[in-house]
Design an enzyme around this catalytic site. Sequence first.
Site, short mmCIF file in Angstrom:
data_model
loop_
_atom_site.label_atom_id
_atom_site.label_comp_id
_atom_site.label_asym_id
_atom_site.label_seq_id
_atom_site.Cartn_x
_atom_site.Cartn_y
_atom_site.Cartn_z
N GLY A 34 0.82 -1.21 0.00
CA GLY A 34 0.00 0.00 0.00
C GLY A 34 0.85 1.25 0.00
O GLY A 34 2.02 1.22 -0.39
N HIS A 37 2.03 4.73 -5.05
CA HIS A 37 2.49 5.92 -5.77
C HIS A 37 2.65 5.55 -7.24
O HIS A 37 2.30 4.42 -7.64
CB HIS A 37 3.81 6.43 -5.16
CG HIS A 37 4.83 5.36 -4.95
ND1 HIS A 37 5.42 4.68 -5.99
CD2 HIS A 37 5.36 4.82 -3.81
CE1 HIS A 37 6.28 3.80 -5.52
NE2 HIS A 37 6.26 3.84 -4.19
N GLU A 38 3.20 6.47 -8.02
CA GLU A 38 3.30 6.24 -9.47
C GLU A 38 4.16 5.02 -9.81
O GLU A 38 4.00 4.42 -10.87
CB GLU A 38 3.87 7.49 -10.16
CG GLU A 38 2.85 8.61 -10.29
CD GLU A 38 1.55 8.15 -10.97
OE1 GLU A 38 1.64 7.56 -12.06
OE2 GLU A 38 0.46 8.37 -10.41
N HIS A 40 4.10 2.16 -8.16
CA HIS A 40 3.15 1.03 -8.13
C HIS A 40 2.22 1.08 -9.35
O HIS A 40 1.89 0.04 -9.92
CB HIS A 40 2.29 1.08 -6.86
CG HIS A 40 3.06 0.92 -5.59
ND1 HIS A 40 3.28 1.95 -4.72
CD2 HIS A 40 3.67 -0.16 -5.05
CE1 HIS A 40 3.97 1.51 -3.68
NE2 HIS A 40 4.24 0.24 -3.85
N GLN A 155 11.99 -3.07 -9.90
CA GLN A 155 13.45 -3.25 -9.84
C GLN A 155 14.07 -2.40 -8.74
O GLN A 155 15.22 -2.57 -8.39
CB GLN A 155 14.08 -2.88 -11.18
CG GLN A 155 13.78 -3.88 -12.26
CD GLN A 155 14.30 -3.43 -13.62
OE1 GLN A 155 14.85 -2.35 -13.76
NE2 GLN A 155 14.08 -4.27 -14.62
N LYS A 156 13.30 -1.48 -8.20
CA LYS A 156 13.79 -0.66 -7.10
C LYS A 156 14.24 -1.56 -5.94
O LYS A 156 15.24 -1.31 -5.29
CB LYS A 156 12.66 0.29 -6.68
CG LYS A 156 12.71 0.79 -5.28
CD LYS A 156 13.36 2.11 -5.19
CE LYS A 156 13.31 2.70 -3.80
NZ LYS A 156 12.83 1.84 -2.76
N GLN A 160 15.15 -8.11 -3.66
CA GLN A 160 13.86 -8.77 -3.44
C GLN A 160 13.41 -9.47 -4.72
O GLN A 160 12.99 -10.63 -4.71
CB GLN A 160 12.83 -7.72 -3.00
CG GLN A 160 11.39 -8.20 -3.08
CD GLN A 160 10.41 -7.22 -2.49
OE1 GLN A 160 10.31 -7.10 -1.28
NE2 GLN A 160 9.65 -6.52 -3.31
N SER A 192 9.32 5.90 -3.63
CA SER A 192 9.25 4.93 -2.54
C SER A 192 8.17 5.39 -1.57
O SER A 192 8.01 6.60 -1.33
CB SER A 192 10.60 4.88 -1.81
OG SER A 192 10.43 4.28 -0.54
O1 PAF Z 1 7.88 -4.74 -2.03
C1 PAF Z 1 6.93 -4.80 -1.21
O2 PAF Z 1 6.08 -3.92 -1.13
C2 PAF Z 1 6.83 -6.00 -0.28
O3 PAF Z 1 8.09 -6.45 0.10
C3 PAF Z 1 5.99 -7.15 -0.85
C4 PAF Z 1 6.63 -7.76 -2.09
C5 PAF Z 1 4.61 -6.65 -1.18
C6 PAF Z 1 5.86 -8.27 0.19
O4 PAF Z 1 5.27 -7.81 1.36
#
Ligand code: PAF
Length: 290
Positions: A34, A37-38, A40, A155-156, A160, A192
């Site tokens: 949640g 922002h742009e 996402h 990719q930010k 992960q 972010s």
């Molecule tokens: O990048 C995120 O926002 C989180 O690490 C994710 C992948 C949703 C897992 O909680």
Amino acid sequence: MTAPILASTRAELAELLAEARRDGRRVGFVPTMGALHEGHASLMAVARERVGAEGKVVVSIFVNPLQFGAGEDLDRYPRTLDADLVIAEKEGVDIVFAPSVDEVYVGGQPQISIEPGPLGAILEGRTRPGHFAGMLIVVAKLFGLVRPDVAVFGQKDYQQLALIRRMVDDLSMGIEIVGAPTQREHDGLALSSRNRYLDAEQREEALHLSRALFAAQEAAASGAHAALDAARAELRRAKAVDVDYLEITATDLGELPDDVPSGTEARILVAARVGTTRLIDNMSLTIGSN
Ligand code: PAF
């Protein structure tokens, strides 16, 4: 645009998805915490592109307690569901899954864990023990609930993304993982959710991170050492940036040998604290292309 359907329970989600699957539609998934922002929004656009107009795009919004360590920002992490729904609607998202902690972790903390392995022990993993194990378990759980054809990550969060790709391969999950480029403000600051913690002065300081990475990109033609030096020089100009790491790695986050052939692709990654806010950023580099 039609507003997305908000599902807050597994049962609601399952019902909505069963309908989509009966009709043979592809499902694209964007997991988030949640505070959208742009950046996402761009992931949602990629998901839509991948599943087509007929497909279903699902966004999850869940602040996952298991990926926050003691003293981290779990309690103050921004929760902005109403504003998030507006962004999801603008991007034509079909379903927003916003469950409670109990709904995700029915029966409490899972007893089975996913060990991130060596890739999870470097960079972020060194500073944030347990973070990647917590992240992987929730992503695996969400994958189990949504069962997407394709999932999109930024990719930010480069490490992960690498770990999720690895998990999907190692556990044969059969989901296509797409990494979407980092979105930046006009002045280079990587978007972010944590940028909202920064006051004006801190935001100015935070700019040294992306400037350092851009400086490294420019200097990389003269080699990895020159790139690292250029980035360090930029970070030294900062007054209130406490650098955790600044490293150049191979694109798979492995060690970059000393003598790499000209034209080798690499990655530079940085993490730093600005005030109490921990920020990360990374960029691609082409070493010695001159
Ligand atoms: O990048 C995120 O926002 C989180 O690490 C994710 C992948 C949703 C897992 O909680």
